[in-house]
Write a protein that holds these residues in place. Sequence first.
Motif, short mmCIF file in Angstrom:
data_model
loop_
_atom_site.label_atom_id
_atom_site.label_comp_id
_atom_site.label_asym_id
_atom_site.label_seq_id
_atom_site.Cartn_x
_atom_site.Cartn_y
_atom_site.Cartn_z
N ILE A 1 46.71 4.23 56.26
CA ILE A 1 47.20 5.11 55.20
C ILE A 1 47.31 6.53 55.75
O ILE A 1 46.32 7.08 56.24
N ALA A 2 48.49 7.10 55.66
CA ALA A 2 48.70 8.49 56.09
C ALA A 2 47.85 9.42 55.25
O ALA A 2 47.43 9.07 54.14
N GLY A 3 47.59 10.61 55.76
CA GLY A 3 46.78 11.58 55.05
C GLY A 3 47.28 11.82 53.64
O GLY A 3 48.45 12.13 53.43
N GLN A 4 46.39 11.65 52.68
CA GLN A 4 46.72 11.85 51.27
C GLN A 4 46.05 13.13 50.77
O GLN A 4 44.89 13.38 51.08
N VAL A 5 46.80 13.90 50.01
CA VAL A 5 46.29 15.16 49.46
C VAL A 5 46.34 15.08 47.94
O VAL A 5 46.69 14.06 47.37
N ALA A 6 46.03 16.17 47.28
CA ALA A 6 45.88 16.19 45.82
C ALA A 6 47.19 16.45 45.08
O ALA A 6 47.23 17.28 44.18
N ALA B 1 36.25 19.68 44.61
CA ALA B 1 35.88 18.41 43.98
C ALA B 1 37.09 17.75 43.32
O ALA B 1 37.32 16.55 43.49
N GLY B 2 37.86 18.52 42.59
CA GLY B 2 39.04 17.98 41.93
C GLY B 2 40.07 17.47 42.91
O GLY B 2 40.72 16.44 42.68
N GLN B 3 40.25 18.18 44.02
CA GLN B 3 41.22 17.73 45.01
C GLN B 3 40.74 16.49 45.76
O GLN B 3 41.54 15.60 46.05
N VAL B 4 39.46 16.41 46.05
CA VAL B 4 38.92 15.20 46.67
C VAL B 4 39.17 14.00 45.76
O VAL B 4 39.63 12.94 46.21
N ALA B 5 38.89 14.14 44.48
CA ALA B 5 39.09 13.05 43.53
C ALA B 5 40.55 12.61 43.49
O ALA B 5 40.85 11.42 43.55
N GLN B 6 41.48 13.56 43.40
CA GLN B 6 42.90 13.21 43.35
C GLN B 6 43.37 12.59 44.65
O GLN B 6 44.14 11.62 44.65
N ALA B 7 42.91 13.11 45.78
CA ALA B 7 43.30 12.52 47.07
C ALA B 7 42.82 11.08 47.16
O ALA B 7 43.54 10.20 47.66
N PHE B 8 41.59 10.80 46.69
CA PHE B 8 41.10 9.42 46.66
C PHE B 8 41.95 8.55 45.75
O PHE B 8 42.22 7.39 46.08
N ARG B 9 42.37 9.08 44.62
CA ARG B 9 43.27 8.30 43.74
C ARG B 9 44.55 7.93 44.48
O ARG B 9 45.07 6.82 44.35
N LEU C 1 43.34 21.72 49.95
CA LEU C 1 42.00 21.90 50.50
C LEU C 1 41.48 20.70 51.28
O LEU C 1 40.59 20.84 52.11
N VAL C 2 42.02 19.51 51.00
CA VAL C 2 41.50 18.30 51.63
C VAL C 2 42.63 17.30 51.84
O VAL C 2 43.59 17.24 51.06
N GLU C 3 42.50 16.54 52.92
CA GLU C 3 43.42 15.45 53.22
C GLU C 3 42.57 14.26 53.65
O GLU C 3 41.60 14.43 54.40
N ILE C 4 42.92 13.06 53.17
CA ILE C 4 42.14 11.86 53.47
C ILE C 4 43.05 10.80 54.09
O ILE C 4 44.07 10.44 53.52
N GLU C 5 42.64 10.32 55.28
CA GLU C 5 43.30 9.19 55.92
C GLU C 5 42.40 7.97 55.79
O GLU C 5 41.17 8.10 55.75
N ALA C 6 43.00 6.78 55.72
CA ALA C 6 42.22 5.55 55.59
C ALA C 6 42.80 4.46 56.47
O ALA C 6 44.02 4.38 56.66
N THR C 7 41.91 3.63 56.98
CA THR C 7 42.30 2.43 57.71
C THR C 7 41.60 1.26 57.04
O THR C 7 40.40 1.32 56.77
N ALA C 8 42.35 0.20 56.78
CA ALA C 8 41.80 -0.99 56.13
C ALA C 8 42.17 -2.22 56.95
O ALA C 8 43.16 -2.21 57.69
N VAL C 9 41.38 -3.28 56.78
CA VAL C 9 41.67 -4.56 57.40
C VAL C 9 41.59 -5.62 56.30
O VAL C 9 40.59 -5.68 55.58
#
Length: 136
Positions: A33-38, A52-60, A126-134
Amino acid sequence: MPVTLINPAGLLNTDALRYRQVAIATGTRQVHIAGQVAYDANGQLVARGDLAGQVAQAFRNVAIALAAAGATFSDVVRLTFYVVDWKREMISDFLAGIEQVAEELKIKPAPASLIGVSVLFEPGVLVEIEATAVVG
């Protein structure tokens, strides 16, 4: 289940920080998953100035991307967080963002890295989240 998450004896116990030191994956299909932001679905930045709000939205947004690939947080083997102007005292706000959505999204504590950066691609992000899944 294709992913087992562990904290081996002799390494820091990271349970309180919501991640594990090791992921063991037995699936056959990788999802990156490419970097996701809020951003919301309309391209509007959510929670401007609120880590906190941006972390939550990026996780969504990560959850939406995982679902599109037939995966969930149970399949995640690695998370990478990029946080603007990171300082250790920001950990409470960062973890509060995860707590906001942990139950809603059934977030599992996969191995993770948090990297402080001076800026992300657009002011206000403020935050970007990348993910790798199997899976499978």
